[in-house]
Design an enzyme around this catalytic site. Structure first.
Site, PDB file in Angstrom:
ATOM      1  N   ASP A  56      27.936  33.471  26.455  1.00  0.00           N
ATOM      2  CA  ASP A  56      28.439  34.837  26.554  1.00  0.00           C
ATOM      3  C   ASP A  56      27.460  35.624  27.415  1.00  0.00           C
ATOM      4  O   ASP A  56      26.334  35.898  26.987  1.00  0.00           O
ATOM      5  CB  ASP A  56      28.554  35.462  25.165  1.00  0.00           C
ATOM      6  CG  ASP A  56      29.131  36.873  25.197  1.00  0.00           C
ATOM      7  OD1 ASP A  56      29.339  37.419  26.304  1.00  0.00           O
ATOM      8  OD2 ASP A  56      29.349  37.441  24.105  1.00  0.00           O
ATOM      9  N   ARG A 142      43.522  50.979  39.553  1.00  0.00           N
ATOM     10  CA  ARG A 142      42.356  50.090  39.446  1.00  0.00           C
ATOM     11  C   ARG A 142      41.063  50.916  39.471  1.00  0.00           C
ATOM     12  O   ARG A 142      40.069  50.496  40.053  1.00  0.00           O
ATOM     13  CB  ARG A 142      42.342  49.077  40.591  1.00  0.00           C
ATOM     14  CG  ARG A 142      43.438  48.062  40.583  1.00  0.00           C
ATOM     15  CD  ARG A 142      43.291  47.079  39.423  1.00  0.00           C
ATOM     16  NE  ARG A 142      44.320  46.050  39.488  1.00  0.00           N
ATOM     17  CZ  ARG A 142      45.532  46.178  38.964  1.00  0.00           C
ATOM     18  NH1 ARG A 142      45.854  47.301  38.327  1.00  0.00           N
ATOM     19  NH2 ARG A 142      46.408  45.213  39.053  1.00  0.00           N
ATOM     20  N   TYR A 145      37.881  49.285  37.607  1.00  0.00           N
ATOM     21  CA  TYR A 145      37.687  47.973  38.223  1.00  0.00           C
ATOM     22  C   TYR A 145      37.128  48.115  39.635  1.00  0.00           C
ATOM     23  O   TYR A 145      36.135  47.479  39.999  1.00  0.00           O
ATOM     24  CB  TYR A 145      39.021  47.217  38.263  1.00  0.00           C
ATOM     25  CG  TYR A 145      38.961  45.902  39.011  1.00  0.00           C
ATOM     26  CD1 TYR A 145      38.351  44.798  38.442  1.00  0.00           C
ATOM     27  CD2 TYR A 145      39.519  45.775  40.282  1.00  0.00           C
ATOM     28  CE1 TYR A 145      38.300  43.584  39.129  1.00  0.00           C
ATOM     29  CE2 TYR A 145      39.468  44.573  40.970  1.00  0.00           C
ATOM     30  CZ  TYR A 145      38.856  43.478  40.384  1.00  0.00           C
ATOM     31  OH  TYR A 145      38.805  42.285  41.068  1.00  0.00           O
ATOM     32  N   ILE A 178      44.534  36.930  44.197  1.00  0.00           N
ATOM     33  CA  ILE A 178      44.407  35.489  44.044  1.00  0.00           C
ATOM     34  C   ILE A 178      45.227  35.024  42.845  1.00  0.00           C
ATOM     35  O   ILE A 178      45.229  35.667  41.790  1.00  0.00           O
ATOM     36  CB  ILE A 178      42.928  35.089  43.859  1.00  0.00           C
ATOM     37  CG1 ILE A 178      42.064  35.728  44.956  1.00  0.00           C
ATOM     38  CG2 ILE A 178      42.775  33.571  43.853  1.00  0.00           C
ATOM     39  CD1 ILE A 178      42.466  35.354  46.382  1.00  0.00           C
ATOM     40  N   PRO A 181      44.892  32.818  36.334  1.00  0.00           N
ATOM     41  CA  PRO A 181      45.379  33.270  35.021  1.00  0.00           C
ATOM     42  C   PRO A 181      45.196  34.769  34.809  1.00  0.00           C
ATOM     43  O   PRO A 181      46.025  35.412  34.160  1.00  0.00           O
ATOM     44  CB  PRO A 181      44.537  32.453  34.044  1.00  0.00           C
ATOM     45  CG  PRO A 181      44.232  31.188  34.789  1.00  0.00           C
ATOM     46  CD  PRO A 181      44.021  31.632  36.220  1.00  0.00           C
ATOM     47  N   SER A 182      44.117  35.337  35.360  1.00  0.00           N
ATOM     48  CA  SER A 182      43.898  36.776  35.228  1.00  0.00           C
ATOM     49  C   SER A 182      45.033  37.552  35.897  1.00  0.00           C
ATOM     50  O   SER A 182      45.531  38.546  35.346  1.00  0.00           O
ATOM     51  CB  SER A 182      42.555  37.158  35.854  1.00  0.00           C
ATOM     52  OG  SER A 182      42.371  38.557  35.845  1.00  0.00           O
ATOM     53  N   ARG A 186      48.061  40.303  34.444  1.00  0.00           N
ATOM     54  CA  ARG A 186      48.440  41.612  35.004  1.00  0.00           C
ATOM     55  C   ARG A 186      49.918  41.640  35.383  1.00  0.00           C
ATOM     56  O   ARG A 186      50.576  42.674  35.232  1.00  0.00           O
ATOM     57  CB  ARG A 186      47.556  41.939  36.204  1.00  0.00           C
ATOM     58  CG  ARG A 186      46.090  42.066  35.827  1.00  0.00           C
ATOM     59  CD  ARG A 186      45.263  42.764  36.864  1.00  0.00           C
ATOM     60  NE  ARG A 186      45.206  42.084  38.138  1.00  0.00           N
ATOM     61  CZ  ARG A 186      44.430  41.024  38.388  1.00  0.00           C
ATOM     62  NH1 ARG A 186      43.698  40.493  37.418  1.00  0.00           N
ATOM     63  NH2 ARG A 186      44.408  40.488  39.584  1.00  0.00           N
TER      64      ARG A 186
END
Length: 247
Positions: A56, A142, A145, A178, A181-182, A186
């Site tokens: 982590d 965003r 981010y 790209i 999975p992320s 979204r």
């Protein structure tokens, strides 16, 4: 050309999926001895040719200890990150703190742990994962981010100038959209507002001038270059790889 990272030792965070996983596998194929880490043990399965460890990166002591205990590093890749969908008006304190902790603080801690050994040996390369969003282009919804990813570019440049005379290089990669999975998360989050999953996905594809999403493997190929001796004259750069989004 095979063996571009032969003999090099690399440490990679968030290697369980997406860009981090693709980088770990690409580095191993090119001959690096890779320590691939992720906080989810199950996601580290199948990383052929890599050593793996649960980590982590929000645990400062554990992160520093893992990097320092990995042996002399030739490459450090900071991939851990999170994407919040918000604006300056909707961003919460919790989202702000979480984004800066994982995207920025963990990147800083990774650099701080890896750089002393590299400086002592007068060689090494750090690759940070930033984004085209926030640095090269504004993107709607965003806010935090983009702020954190722009900060990563700034941190990379500032750290690079401090160690350039010691033979150590730092660069960051700024991807466009790209297929990871992320991104899938979204797309799912936007599906209702967009009129369905396919419509939400099409909206992301439409942003890329080349007419498709990027692949994690394409980002990994750039990471291989930045970690290899081929890029010995490249430092302090934000390398945009975005399918023409910022044209």
């Amino acid at each position: 050309m095979a063996g571009r990272l032969a003999g090099k030792r690399a440490f990679i965070t968030a290697a369980g999926q997406g860009i981090g996983r693709a980088i770990a596998l690409a580095f191993a194929r090119e001959g690096a001895r890779v320590l691939a880490t992720d906080r989810h043990a199950d996601k580290l399965a199948g990383l052929e040719g890599c050593e793996t460890a649960v980590l982590d990166v929000l645990d400062d002591d554990a992160f520093t200890g893992a990097v320092q205990g990995a042996g002399p590093l030739d490459a450090m890749v900071n991939c851990a990150g999170v994407v919040h969908q918000n604006t300056a008006l909707t961003c919460t304190d919790a989202e702000w703190e979480a984004a800066f902790a994982l995207n920025c603080r963990a990147t800083w801690k990774g650099m701080a742990a890896a750089l002393p050994g590299m400086v002592e040996r007068r060689r090494g390369a750090v690759v940070n994962i930033a984004s085209a969003a926030g640095w090269a282009k504004a993107a709607p919804n965003r806010f935090v981010y983009g702020a954190t990813k722009a900060a990563i570019v700034g941190m990379t440049k500032m750290a690079a100038v401090d160690v350039v005379a010691q033979g150590v290089r730092l660069n960051c990669i700024c991807p466009g959209t790209i297929d990871t999975p992320s991104l899938g998360e979204r797309i799912a989050a936007n599906a209702a507002a967009a009129g369905g999953v396919e419509a939400a996905r099409a909206a992301f594809v439409a942003r890329q001038a080349v007419g498709r999403l990027g692949s994690a493997e394409e980002i990994a190929a750039l990471a291989v270059y930045l970690a290899s001796d081929e890029s010995a004259f490249v430092t302090g750069q934000a390398m945009v790889i975005d399918g023409g989004w910022t044209l």
